[in-house]
Design a protein around this motif. Sequence first.
Motif, short mmCIF file in Angstrom:
data_model
loop_
_atom_site.label_atom_id
_atom_site.label_comp_id
_atom_site.label_asym_id
_atom_site.label_seq_id
_atom_site.Cartn_x
_atom_site.Cartn_y
_atom_site.Cartn_z
N ARG A 257 0.76 -1.30 0.08
CA ARG A 257 0.12 -0.02 0.02
C ARG A 257 0.83 1.19 0.06
O ARG A 257 0.63 2.08 -0.85
CB ARG A 257 -1.13 0.06 1.21
CG ARG A 257 -2.12 -1.11 1.15
CD ARG A 257 -2.66 -1.05 2.60
NE ARG A 257 -3.42 -0.04 3.11
CZ ARG A 257 -3.62 0.34 4.19
NH1 ARG A 257 -3.53 -0.78 5.26
NH2 ARG A 257 -4.41 1.52 4.45
N ALA A 258 2.01 1.23 0.92
CA ALA A 258 2.99 2.29 0.75
C ALA A 258 3.42 2.48 -0.56
O ALA A 258 3.70 3.58 -1.00
CB ALA A 258 4.03 2.04 1.73
N SER A 259 3.90 1.47 -1.30
CA SER A 259 4.41 1.46 -2.64
C SER A 259 3.55 2.25 -3.74
O SER A 259 3.90 3.06 -4.49
CB SER A 259 4.78 0.23 -3.24
OG SER A 259 5.73 -0.45 -2.17
N TRP A 260 2.20 1.80 -3.73
CA TRP A 260 1.06 2.40 -4.44
C TRP A 260 0.93 3.93 -4.15
O TRP A 260 0.82 4.74 -5.19
CB TRP A 260 -0.23 1.68 -4.32
CG TRP A 260 -0.23 0.17 -4.28
CD1 TRP A 260 0.82 -0.38 -5.08
CD2 TRP A 260 -1.03 -0.71 -3.82
NE1 TRP A 260 0.55 -1.73 -5.21
CE2 TRP A 260 -0.38 -1.95 -4.48
CE3 TRP A 260 -2.12 -0.56 -2.90
CZ2 TRP A 260 -1.11 -3.24 -4.10
CZ3 TRP A 260 -2.77 -2.24 -2.69
CH2 TRP A 260 -2.19 -3.13 -3.34
N ARG A 261 1.11 4.36 -2.93
CA ARG A 261 1.13 5.66 -2.61
C ARG A 261 2.34 6.45 -3.01
O ARG A 261 2.03 7.68 -3.50
CB ARG A 261 1.28 6.06 -1.05
CG ARG A 261 -0.05 5.58 -0.18
CD ARG A 261 -0.13 6.26 1.10
NE ARG A 261 -1.30 5.81 1.81
CZ ARG A 261 -1.84 6.73 2.95
NH1 ARG A 261 -1.26 7.57 3.27
NH2 ARG A 261 -3.01 6.19 3.45
#
Length: 268
Positions: A257-261
């Motif tokens: 999820r952090a990567s997508w952000r």
Amino acid sequence: MRNDESASGAAPGPARAGTVQSVDRAVSLLQALATRGPSTLTELAGSVSVHKATAFRLLATLEARGLVLQEGDRGRYRLGPSAAQLAAGAAGAHDVAVLCRPLCVELAQAVGDTVNLVVSDGTQITTVDQAAGGSIVASTDYVGRRGPLHATAAGKVFLARWPQRRVEQLCEQGLERFTEHTLVDRGPLLADLEEVRRRGWAVAREEHEAGLVVVGAPVLGADGTVVAALTAGGPTYRMTPQVVPSVADQVLATAARASWRLGAVKPG
């Protein structure tokens, strides 16, 4: 013998305790340029209260390292590309921490243990953010602290993306032993990194600190490179072999999820 500042009639600014004077003045010049914009030698020397000859020498050194540029012969000075590079590096780590902060807090609450966001710092790692879980026993505040690559879960996340030859060169330099569990030999470390690549997450079982188990997963940028590692860890009596896989799944999901952000492409 008089120094430059006495000869100029301009009193230098107050010395800061524990600083190197030339470095302090050079930083003051950079800050003046950042505030004033393109400025002449006379303007800069006056703004930091040093003789023009002193300012000229400092600016020449900064110019040689790309931190300052001079616009034409005897023209105004302005910040150079190296200054922008340094600013981008600092802003990058800060931006990652800001964007990931809510996720770190959420993960810490979910696993009940400490969550760290870590970036690579050459041959070491640096913790840029930390969120405490709800447990009574929590790990030390690591924000700003540096650590080794080979003995930490976050470090292994980065090492797993290195070419094998580069990892071997690191091993050849000698790996420091922190506990009896630290992997200091080439074979075991390479095998462990292969396991990290296979399952997608790393684990450090009392390898850096006795009694502490930590799992980590990569946070990717828009170009697919690892920009940070997200870790969760706690004492051995909580982070048992039975619990570690479940925590790792949560760390992996949060890291994704952090990567997508940060602009990484979602799978599927």
